[in-house]
Design an enzyme around this catalytic site. Structure first.
Site, PDB file in Angstrom:
ATOM      1  N   LYS A  22       0.842  -1.201   0.000  1.00  0.00           N
ATOM      2  CA  LYS A  22       0.000   0.000   0.000  1.00  0.00           C
ATOM      3  C   LYS A  22       0.879   1.253   0.000  1.00  0.00           C
ATOM      4  CE  LYS A  22      -1.810   1.631   4.002  1.00  0.00           C
ATOM      5  NZ  LYS A  22      -1.552   3.057   4.283  1.00  0.00           N
ATOM      6  N   ASN A  23       1.867   1.283   0.889  1.00  0.00           N
ATOM      7  CA  ASN A  23       2.635   2.521   1.067  1.00  0.00           C
ATOM      8  C   ASN A  23       3.683   2.748  -0.008  1.00  0.00           C
ATOM      9  OD1 ASN A  23       1.018   3.098   3.200  1.00  0.00           O
ATOM     10  ND2 ASN A  23       2.515   2.561   4.776  1.00  0.00           N
ATOM     11  N   CYS A 117      -5.468  12.457  12.635  1.00  0.00           N
ATOM     12  CA  CYS A 117      -6.130  11.154  12.555  1.00  0.00           C
ATOM     13  C   CYS A 117      -6.000  10.505  13.932  1.00  0.00           C
ATOM     14  CB  CYS A 117      -5.524  10.289  11.458  1.00  0.00           C
ATOM     15  SG  CYS A 117      -3.965   9.587  11.938  1.00  0.00           S
ATOM     16  N   ARG A 122      -0.392  14.517  12.898  1.00  0.00           N
ATOM     17  CA  ARG A 122       0.084  14.299  11.528  1.00  0.00           C
ATOM     18  C   ARG A 122       0.288  15.634  10.778  1.00  0.00           C
ATOM     19  NH1 ARG A 122      -1.440   9.054  10.253  1.00  0.00           N
ATOM     20  NH2 ARG A 122       0.180   9.099   8.656  1.00  0.00           N
ATOM     21  N   PRO A 123       1.066  16.560  11.310  1.00  0.00           N
ATOM     22  CA  PRO A 123       1.268  17.834  10.601  1.00  0.00           C
ATOM     23  C   PRO A 123       1.999  17.619   9.274  1.00  0.00           C
ATOM     24  CG  PRO A 123       2.812  17.605  12.404  1.00  0.00           C
ATOM     25  CD  PRO A 123       1.871  16.449  12.521  1.00  0.00           C
ATOM     26  N   ASP A 311       4.486   0.771  12.138  1.00  0.00           N
ATOM     27  CA  ASP A 311       3.307   0.098  11.567  1.00  0.00           C
ATOM     28  C   ASP A 311       3.211  -1.366  11.975  1.00  0.00           C
ATOM     29  OD1 ASP A 311       3.213   1.860   8.363  1.00  0.00           O
ATOM     30  OD2 ASP A 311       2.701   2.442  10.407  1.00  0.00           O
ATOM     31  N   ARG A 403      -8.738  -0.427   4.259  1.00  0.00           N
ATOM     32  CA  ARG A 403      -7.863   0.574   3.630  1.00  0.00           C
ATOM     33  C   ARG A 403      -6.523  -0.047   3.263  1.00  0.00           C
ATOM     34  NH1 ARG A 403      -7.514   6.079   6.804  1.00  0.00           N
ATOM     35  NH2 ARG A 403      -5.994   6.240   5.146  1.00  0.00           N
TER      36      ARG A 403
HETATM   37  C1  EPZ Z   1       4.000   7.122   6.527  1.00  0.00           C
HETATM   38  O1  EPZ Z   1       3.175   8.131   7.058  1.00  0.00           O
HETATM   39  C2  EPZ Z   1       3.122   5.898   6.363  1.00  0.00           C
HETATM   40  N1  EPZ Z   1       2.047   6.185   5.416  1.00  0.00           N
HETATM   41  C3  EPZ Z   1       2.554   5.493   7.720  1.00  0.00           C
HETATM   42  O2  EPZ Z   1       1.813   4.286   7.527  1.00  0.00           O
HETATM   43  C4  EPZ Z   1       3.723   5.198   8.665  1.00  0.00           C
HETATM   44  O3  EPZ Z   1       3.213   4.890   9.939  1.00  0.00           O
HETATM   45  C5  EPZ Z   1       4.635   6.428   8.755  1.00  0.00           C
HETATM   46  O4  EPZ Z   1       5.073   6.815   7.427  1.00  0.00           O
HETATM   47  C6  EPZ Z   1       5.879   6.170   9.604  1.00  0.00           C
HETATM   48  O5  EPZ Z   1       6.592   5.101   9.082  1.00  0.00           O
HETATM   49  C7  EPZ Z   1       2.324   6.173   4.082  1.00  0.00           C
HETATM   50  O6  EPZ Z   1       3.445   5.927   3.656  1.00  0.00           O
HETATM   51  C8  EPZ Z   1       1.172   6.453   3.157  1.00  0.00           C
HETATM   52  P1  EPZ Z   1       5.867  10.493   8.695  1.00  0.00           P
HETATM   53  P2  EPZ Z   1       3.707   9.660   7.114  1.00  0.00           P
HETATM   54  O7  EPZ Z   1       5.763  11.771   7.951  1.00  0.00           O
HETATM   55  O8  EPZ Z   1       4.619   9.910   6.000  1.00  0.00           O
HETATM   56  C9  EPZ Z   1       5.966  13.848  12.017  1.00  0.00           C
HETATM   57  C10 EPZ Z   1      -0.024   2.870   7.719  1.00  0.00           C
HETATM   58  O9  EPZ Z   1      -0.518   2.295   8.702  1.00  0.00           O
HETATM   59  N2  EPZ Z   1       5.836  14.817  10.917  1.00  0.00           N
HETATM   60  O10 EPZ Z   1       7.025   9.592   8.424  1.00  0.00           O
HETATM   61  O11 EPZ Z   1       2.513  10.537   7.292  1.00  0.00           O
HETATM   62  C11 EPZ Z   1       4.730  12.963  12.189  1.00  0.00           C
HETATM   63  O12 EPZ Z   1       3.762  13.609  12.986  1.00  0.00           O
HETATM   64  C12 EPZ Z   1       0.401   4.314   7.825  1.00  0.00           C
HETATM   65  O13 EPZ Z   1       0.163   2.320   6.594  1.00  0.00           O
HETATM   66  C13 EPZ Z   1       5.873  16.180  11.211  1.00  0.00           C
HETATM   67  O14 EPZ Z   1       5.990  16.584  12.370  1.00  0.00           O
HETATM   68  O15 EPZ Z   1       4.531   9.658   8.468  1.00  0.00           O
HETATM   69  C14 EPZ Z   1       5.309  11.746  12.861  1.00  0.00           C
HETATM   70  O16 EPZ Z   1       5.424  11.988  14.233  1.00  0.00           O
HETATM   71  C15 EPZ Z   1       0.081   4.904   9.185  1.00  0.00           C
HETATM   72  N3  EPZ Z   1       5.766  17.083  10.194  1.00  0.00           N
HETATM   73  C16 EPZ Z   1       6.702  11.620  12.249  1.00  0.00           C
HETATM   74  O17 EPZ Z   1       6.999  12.912  11.694  1.00  0.00           O
HETATM   75  C17 EPZ Z   1       5.647  16.673   8.875  1.00  0.00           C
HETATM   76  O18 EPZ Z   1       5.569  17.536   7.983  1.00  0.00           O
HETATM   77  C18 EPZ Z   1       6.833  10.594  11.141  1.00  0.00           C
HETATM   78  O19 EPZ Z   1       5.750  10.807  10.253  1.00  0.00           O
HETATM   79  C19 EPZ Z   1       5.612  15.285   8.607  1.00  0.00           C
HETATM   80  C20 EPZ Z   1       5.724  14.380   9.632  1.00  0.00           C
END
Ligand code: EPZ
Length: 423
Positions: A22-23, A117, A122-123, A311, A403
């Site tokens: 998916k990702n 969410c 999730r900023p 995950d 999903r």
């Molecule tokens: C990706 O989400 C995945 N989704 C998530 O999988 C996964 O849990 C996550 O990466 C971490 O591995 C997809 O790839 C579609 P991040 P993403 O940006 O990119 C903070 C699933 O179950 N952050 O790596 O949204 C954020 O809040 C889903 O398949 C900021 O602060 O996660 C978090 O604490 C759930 N500012 C950390 O970084 C930003 O602009 C990591 O988030 C972006 C992120």
């Protein structure tokens, strides 16, 4: 609202095929925006999030065809609506992945801010900061993110620049990598995410004519090019789906042969399952697991790849709930990713939560109960707990599950699970 009814106590046994990731599929489908020529993608999993992404692209004017069961042909030659509307973005945060490609190819974009969410705020501040470094002007108006590129001497092309990611962000790295492919000059992303899905996206973009090096390392270099061209791409196996099934087999003391996997993407998970007492043999794209006795409790600390994947945290917590001993689970990525624990306690699990740390004391047996899914991976962890429990469990709100897991009831039933879906 669909529910899953599971009769626990059966040891899973048999073979299962891993679906496309998916990702990896979500960013690859969004990469099609970057080119006026078609992108043909195979091994695309049949998931709600994939359907949502296809719907988002078609509302923007793209043509998206399912050429065969798991093949999609995307043509963004005539993209004419540079907007990702709230009603779609709020159902899938990964919609933010259309932002970078739209700004890169058209010099502007209007994307609804994804809400928070269940697992956290999730900023998207790092996505915004990176695009600003590449020359985009970004404002937030009425819940929408408005991006525009207006170069001093005219023109709407982004320009390459160094970008430092304050936090390791998977989709942040993906969005900015896509944006940089068409920028004028060189971009270097430091503190980039190293997840396999980021590497796959880089390889897909290079197949489309991009010039990306270093993907998979903390520093990724992108030499901008004028345009990208047609390509064919096969989605990699889903490492989280694979890990989920391995954890389910371990929790039910079963035997599993997993086909079509990429074991090198699962090193941290396989290490923890071995530590828990699983016997694991890896050969090419197959992973064989057997769990002859009750699991031993294992401690977990989530981290960006190649660390233990957030995950997979909920799924291994389910295993720890029925393991011998006490374990400590630390969730370092998201601020609210223990909601599955509250549901497992309804099944008799002994879990104490203190901030981002959970202390789990394994019990010999969980009891089936009525529980509620709160997010995608929590849903999967409740299935694992239900399979290991005595009696019947009813899991509500399983739209979360659809999903991210393709045909999960069929696959689990094929392994002997007593599982059915009801309205
Ligand atoms: C990706 O989400 C995945 N989704 C998530 O999988 C996964 O849990 C996550 O990466 C971490 O591995 C997809 O790839 C579609 P991040 P993403 O940006 O990119 C903070 C699933 O179950 N952050 O790596 O949204 C954020 O809040 C889903 O398949 C900021 O602060 O996660 C978090 O604490 C759930 N500012 C950390 O970084 C930003 O602009 C990591 O988030 C972006 C992120």
């Amino acid at each position: 609202m669909d529910k899953l009814v599971i009769e626990g106590g059966t040891r899973l046994a048999g073979e299962v095929e891993v679906s496309g990731a998916k990702n990896s599929a979500l960013p690859v489908l969004c990469a099609a925006i970057l080119s006026a020529e078609p992108l043909t993608v195979t091994n695309v999993p049949r998931l709600q999030d994939v359907a949502t992404t296809a719907k988002l692209l078609t509302t923007m004017g793209a043509s998206v065809e399912r050429a065969a069961d798991h093949t999609m042909v995307l043509d963004c030659a005539r993209l004419d609506r540079l907007e990702a509307p709230y009603d779609l973005v709020r159902t899938m945060r990964a919609s933010i992945l259309v932002l970078g490609p739209m700004v890169a190819r058209f010099g502007r974009a209007r994307v609804s801010l994804p809400g928070g969410c269940a697992i956290g705020q999730r900023p998207v501040d790092l996505h915004i900061k990176g695009l600003q470094a590449l020359g985009a002007e970004i404002s937030i108006e009425h819940g929408y993110l408005e991006a525009r590129v207006e170069r001093p001497g005219g023109g709407t092309r982004l320009r390459g620049a160094p970008i430092f990611m304050d936090l390791v962000s998977v989709t942040g790295t993906e969005n900015l990598m896509m944006a940089a492919t068409l920028a004028e000059g060189t971009t270097v992303i430091q503190n980039a995410a190293r997840e396999p899905e980021v590497v796959e996206l880089a390889h897909c973009l290079n197949a489309m004519g991009a010039r990306i090096s270093g993907a998979g390392e903390s520093e990724v270099t992108i030499e901008g090019v004028e345009r990208l061209h047609r390509a064919d791409w096969r989605i990699m196996p889903d490492r989280i789906e694979a890990g989920t099934f391995l954890a389910a087999a371990a929790a039910t003391r079963g035997e599993l042969l997993m086909r079509g996997a990429n074991p090198s993407h699962l090193t941290a998970v396989l290490d923890k399952l071995r530590e828990a007492g699983a016997r694991i043999e890896v050969s090419g794209d197959t992973i064989a697991l057997s769990m002859p006795t009750r699991a031993r409790a294992v401690n977990l600390r989530t981290a960006p790849y190649p660390g233990f994947a957030t995950d997979m945290q909920a799924q291994l917590m389910a295993l720890d709930c029925v393991a011998e001993g006490t374990s400590t689970i630390v969730e370092t990525i998201f601020e609210n990713r223990f909601m599955h624990a509250l549901e497992m306690k309804r099944m008799g699990a002994q879990i104490e939560i203190d901030g981002n740390t959970a202390v789990v004391t394994g019990v010999p047996q969980l009891d089936g109960a009525a529980v509620m899914a709160t997010d995608l991976r929590a849903s999967a962890s409740l299935i694992i707990a239900a399979l290991a429990a005595r009696g019947e469990t009813v899991i509500d709100r399983i739209y979360h599950l659809d999903r991210g897991y393709e045909a999960i009831e069929r696959k689990l039933s094929g392994l002997g699970a007593k599982i059915r879906r009801t309205r």
